[in-house]
Motif scaffolding. Sequence first.
Motif, mmCIF file in Angstrom:
data_model
loop_
_atom_site.group_PDB
_atom_site.id
_atom_site.type_symbol
_atom_site.label_atom_id
_atom_site.label_comp_id
_atom_site.label_asym_id
_atom_site.label_seq_id
_atom_site.Cartn_x
_atom_site.Cartn_y
_atom_site.Cartn_z
ATOM 1 N N THR A 1 17.413 3.804 -14.798
ATOM 2 C CA THR A 1 17.995 4.826 -15.658
ATOM 3 C C THR A 1 17.246 6.131 -15.476
ATOM 4 O O THR A 1 16.149 6.170 -14.933
ATOM 5 N N ALA A 2 17.846 7.210 -15.959
ATOM 6 C CA ALA A 2 17.237 8.542 -15.879
ATOM 7 C C ALA A 2 16.714 8.824 -14.475
ATOM 8 O O ALA A 2 15.583 9.272 -14.289
ATOM 9 N N LEU A 3 17.545 8.572 -13.501
ATOM 10 C CA LEU A 3 17.132 8.721 -12.112
ATOM 11 C C LEU A 3 16.775 10.163 -11.778
ATOM 12 O O LEU A 3 17.406 11.108 -12.259
ATOM 13 N N LYS A 4 15.763 10.307 -10.948
ATOM 14 C CA LYS A 4 15.268 11.603 -10.506
ATOM 15 C C LYS A 4 15.409 11.720 -8.996
ATOM 16 O O LYS A 4 15.471 10.712 -8.301
ATOM 17 N N PRO A 5 15.431 12.950 -8.471
ATOM 18 C CA PRO A 5 15.464 13.096 -7.011
ATOM 19 C C PRO A 5 14.311 12.368 -6.327
ATOM 20 O O PRO A 5 14.474 11.879 -5.211
ATOM 21 N N GLY A 6 13.165 12.277 -6.992
ATOM 22 C CA GLY A 6 12.022 11.575 -6.439
ATOM 23 C C GLY A 6 12.223 10.078 -6.303
ATOM 24 O O GLY A 6 11.422 9.403 -5.649
ATOM 25 N N ASP A 7 13.276 9.544 -6.915
ATOM 26 C CA ASP A 7 13.593 8.128 -6.775
ATOM 27 C C ASP A 7 14.382 7.835 -5.507
ATOM 28 O O ASP A 7 14.643 6.667 -5.208
ATOM 29 N N THR A 8 14.780 8.864 -4.790
ATOM 30 C CA THR A 8 15.520 8.690 -3.547
ATOM 31 C C THR A 8 14.683 7.894 -2.550
ATOM 32 O O THR A 8 13.562 8.275 -2.218
ATOM 33 N N ALA A 9 15.220 6.776 -2.098
ATOM 34 C CA ALA A 9 14.494 5.897 -1.190
ATOM 35 C C ALA A 9 15.383 4.728 -0.804
ATOM 36 O O ALA A 9 16.443 4.514 -1.401
ATOM 37 N N VAL A 10 14.938 3.982 0.177
ATOM 38 C CA VAL A 10 15.515 2.679 0.462
ATOM 39 C C VAL A 10 14.757 1.669 -0.391
ATOM 40 O O VAL A 10 13.530 1.620 -0.352
ATOM 41 N N TYR A 11 15.478 0.882 -1.156
ATOM 42 C CA TYR A 11 14.871 -0.082 -2.064
ATOM 43 C C TYR A 11 14.945 -1.486 -1.473
ATOM 44 O O TYR A 11 16.000 -1.935 -1.037
ATOM 45 N N ALA B 1 10.621 6.096 0.709
ATOM 46 C CA ALA B 1 11.261 7.391 0.849
ATOM 47 C C ALA B 1 11.124 7.877 2.287
ATOM 48 O O ALA B 1 10.245 7.423 3.024
ATOM 49 N N PRO B 2 11.980 8.814 2.708
ATOM 50 C CA PRO B 2 11.890 9.334 4.074
ATOM 51 C C PRO B 2 10.502 9.868 4.397
ATOM 52 O O PRO B 2 9.944 10.669 3.648
ATOM 53 N N GLY B 3 9.929 9.403 5.491
ATOM 54 C CA GLY B 3 8.625 9.850 5.914
ATOM 55 C C GLY B 3 7.468 9.292 5.112
ATOM 56 O O GLY B 3 6.321 9.708 5.322
#
Length: 126
Positions: free
Chosen positions: A84-94, A40-42
């Motif tokens: 599934t059931a993605l959350k804002p906290g899943d935002t990241a480069v994978y 995730a950013p930072g």
Amino acid sequence: QVQLTESGGGSVQAGASLRLSCSASGPTASDFAMGWFRQAPGQGREFVGMINRIGSRTVYADAVKGRFTISRDNAKNTMDLEMTALKPGDTAVYFCAQSRYLNNLWATTESDFDYWGQGTQVIVSS
């Protein structure tokens, strides 16, 4: 060296599903356990989950367990991450990565993985 390429990232709404794919090429493309990390950013790079060489066992981080599923197809040298059931906290480069082990699913740190893809970005809007 083994080359890994992620695909399938994008921007989605919270609660949506997304499927990421990792394509491997090279002489040892399907010879080791493989895993997914995210950054995730930072933040530092975080373990998401991994799968053993033949695809019979998986392990997941608590943050994604029950929502994410890893599978692989060694005939095609691919590994997928179904989210599934993605959350804002899943935002990241994978990132996908190849482990130095065959079946050790407790080796979940960055140093346990020898090869890495370039990453694919996932953005989950609240």
